[in-house]
Design an enzyme around this catalytic site. Structure first.
Site, PDB file in Angstrom:
ATOM      1  N   ASN A   1       0.831  -1.209   0.000  1.00  0.00           N
ATOM      2  CA  ASN A   1       0.000   0.000   0.000  1.00  0.00           C
ATOM      3  C   ASN A   1       0.861   1.252   0.000  1.00  0.00           C
ATOM      4  OD1 ASN A   1      -2.110  -1.707   0.078  1.00  0.00           O
ATOM      5  ND2 ASN A   1      -2.609  -1.396   2.227  1.00  0.00           N
ATOM      6  N   VAL A   2       0.335   2.268  -0.617  1.00  0.00           N
ATOM      7  CA  VAL A   2       1.055   3.537  -0.710  1.00  0.00           C
ATOM      8  C   VAL A   2       0.388   4.603   0.159  1.00  0.00           C
ATOM      9  CG1 VAL A   2       1.888   3.013  -3.054  1.00  0.00           C
ATOM     10  CG2 VAL A   2      -0.283   4.240  -2.783  1.00  0.00           C
ATOM     11  N   ASP A   3      -0.670   4.200   0.892  1.00  0.00           N
ATOM     12  CA  ASP A   3      -1.508   5.189   1.566  1.00  0.00           C
ATOM     13  C   ASP A   3      -0.972   5.706   2.896  1.00  0.00           C
ATOM     14  OD1 ASP A   3      -2.131   3.089   3.389  1.00  0.00           O
ATOM     15  OD2 ASP A   3      -3.907   2.511   2.236  1.00  0.00           O
TER      16      ASP A   3
ATOM     17  N   HIS B   1       5.935  -0.424  -2.639  1.00  0.00           N
ATOM     18  CA  HIS B   1       5.479   0.356  -3.789  1.00  0.00           C
ATOM     19  C   HIS B   1       5.523   1.864  -3.574  1.00  0.00           C
ATOM     20  CE1 HIS B   1       3.107  -3.454  -5.215  1.00  0.00           C
ATOM     21  NE2 HIS B   1       4.399  -3.525  -5.484  1.00  0.00           N
TER      22      HIS B   1
ATOM     23  N   CYS C   1      11.424  14.448  -8.109  1.00  0.00           N
ATOM     24  CA  CYS C   1      11.611  15.355  -9.241  1.00  0.00           C
ATOM     25  C   CYS C   1      12.367  14.649 -10.359  1.00  0.00           C
ATOM     26  CB  CYS C   1      12.373  16.599  -8.795  1.00  0.00           C
ATOM     27  SG  CYS C   1      12.766  17.688 -10.183  1.00  0.00           S
TER      28      CYS C   1
ATOM     29  N   CYS D   1      13.590  23.069  -8.041  1.00  0.00           N
ATOM     30  CA  CYS D   1      14.137  23.477  -9.335  1.00  0.00           C
ATOM     31  C   CYS D   1      13.074  23.790 -10.388  1.00  0.00           C
ATOM     32  CB  CYS D   1      15.072  22.382  -9.868  1.00  0.00           C
ATOM     33  SG  CYS D   1      14.186  20.964 -10.551  1.00  0.00           S
TER      34      CYS D   1
ATOM     35  N   ASN E   1      -8.432 -12.994   3.631  1.00  0.00           N
ATOM     36  CA  ASN E   1      -9.041 -12.330   2.472  1.00  0.00           C
ATOM     37  C   ASN E   1     -10.454 -12.890   2.321  1.00  0.00           C
ATOM     38  OD1 ASN E   1      -9.706 -11.470  -0.268  1.00  0.00           O
ATOM     39  ND2 ASN E   1      -7.508 -11.178  -0.596  1.00  0.00           N
ATOM     40  N   PRO E   2     -11.441 -12.032   2.133  1.00  0.00           N
ATOM     41  CA  PRO E   2     -12.800 -12.561   1.956  1.00  0.00           C
ATOM     42  C   PRO E   2     -12.945 -13.367   0.667  1.00  0.00           C
ATOM     43  CG  PRO E   2     -12.799 -10.143   1.850  1.00  0.00           C
ATOM     44  CD  PRO E   2     -11.405 -10.567   2.195  1.00  0.00           C
TER      45      PRO E   2
ATOM     46  N   ALA F   1     -10.183  -7.936   6.689  1.00  0.00           N
ATOM     47  CA  ALA F   1      -8.933  -7.807   7.446  1.00  0.00           C
ATOM     48  C   ALA F   1      -9.161  -7.533   8.937  1.00  0.00           C
ATOM     49  CB  ALA F   1      -8.084  -6.708   6.833  1.00  0.00           C
TER      50      ALA F   1
END
Ligand code: NAD
Ligand code: ZN
Length: 231
Positions: free
Chosen positions: A90-92, A107, A115, A139, A202-203, A220
């Site tokens: 996750n990136v959250d 990730h 940049c 920059c 996992n469902p 979860a």
């Protein structure tokens, strides 16, 4: 034998916090699919629209709070200390918000930018921008979200640590991931081959279900509670 636990999380753990997963309901945005936006090609072609999508995702994540699943993993970390590692796709940033410390982000993180001109990486928490695409504060160059897009390599240090833990843990837990995005999807198999017990929460059924020693078919939050009682 000391218990050594590695936990791999995916978008499913944040679903109960209101952050949509890629696959499954709520995954659509203006008729684009993530596979068409989360790529270096899409960004080269139209950085503004990719940024618009990321700002929209940020605005959803900004409102989200960690749920019982994230919090349960903080508990597990405090139980196991050095014998625990959280590996997230996750990136959250919700694991950090919940209080997790021993984690690697495979990730990247949606709240950071990189940049393309000067290479600066810094935190950027805006959820809207007049200027699209936004520009580097150092920059003025083009910046991109510091996340891993489809077709891009994973940060090597994070990946190596994840592989090393998958190879040496006694229990490997896969939570809320469709286990379809490689190389993260390889980790449960590495663990299994190395002799770990594999747990899936996992469902829905996933490829990991086939090699799982324990399958918890629950969201979860409930599933991690169950796991904590089992350990
Ligand atoms: P995915 O969208 O492919 O799969 C989500 C999985 O979660 C599915 O298997 C689904 O059955 C399961 N799920 C749904 N609700 C759940 C719940 N309440 N509890 C447990 N499981 C639940 O996500 P993925 O496997 O993480 O892979 C896709 C990629 O998408 C990742 O690389 C990740 O970086 C990115 N992504 C991240 C976020 C985030 O940071 N929150 C959100 C969307 C996508
Ligand atoms: Zn720059």
């Amino acid at each position: 034998m000391t218990l050594k636990v590695a936990v791999l999380t995916g978008a499913g753990i944040s679903a109960e916090s209101g952050v949509p997963t890629f696959r499954g309901q709520g995954g659509l945005w203006k008729s684009f699919r993530p596979e068409e936006l989360a790529t270096p090609e899409a960004f080269r072609k139209d950085p503004a629209i990719v940024w618009e999508w990321y700002l929209w995702r940020r605005s959803l994540i900004a409102k989200a709070e960690p749920n019982e699943g994230h919090l349960g993993l903080v508990e597990l970390e405090s139980m196991l200390g050095d014998n625990f590692l959280l590996i997230t796709q996750n990136v959250d940033g919700l694991h950090q918000k919940a209080g997790s410390k021993r984690l690697v982000e495979l990730h990247g993180n949606i709240w950071k930018v990189r940049c393309l001109s000067c290479g600066a990486v810094y935190e950027d928490r805006r959820v809207q921008s007049k200027e699209l695409p936004p520009r580097c504060k150092e920059c003025g160059g083009l910046i991109r979200p510091d996340v891993v897009w489809f077709g891009e390599p994973l940060p090597i240090e994070a990946l190596e640590k994840a592989v090393s833990w998958a190879s040496s843990c006694s229990i490997f837990v896969s939570v809320g991931t469709s286990a379809l995005v490689y190389p993260a999807a390889e980790l449960p198999y590495i663990a299994k081959r190395s002799g770990a017990k594999v747990v899936e929460i996992n469902p829905e059924e996933t490829p990991v279900s086939e090699i799982g020693d324990v399958i918890i078919r629950e969201p979860a939050s409930k599933g991690i509670r169950k796991l904590l009682r089992m350990l």
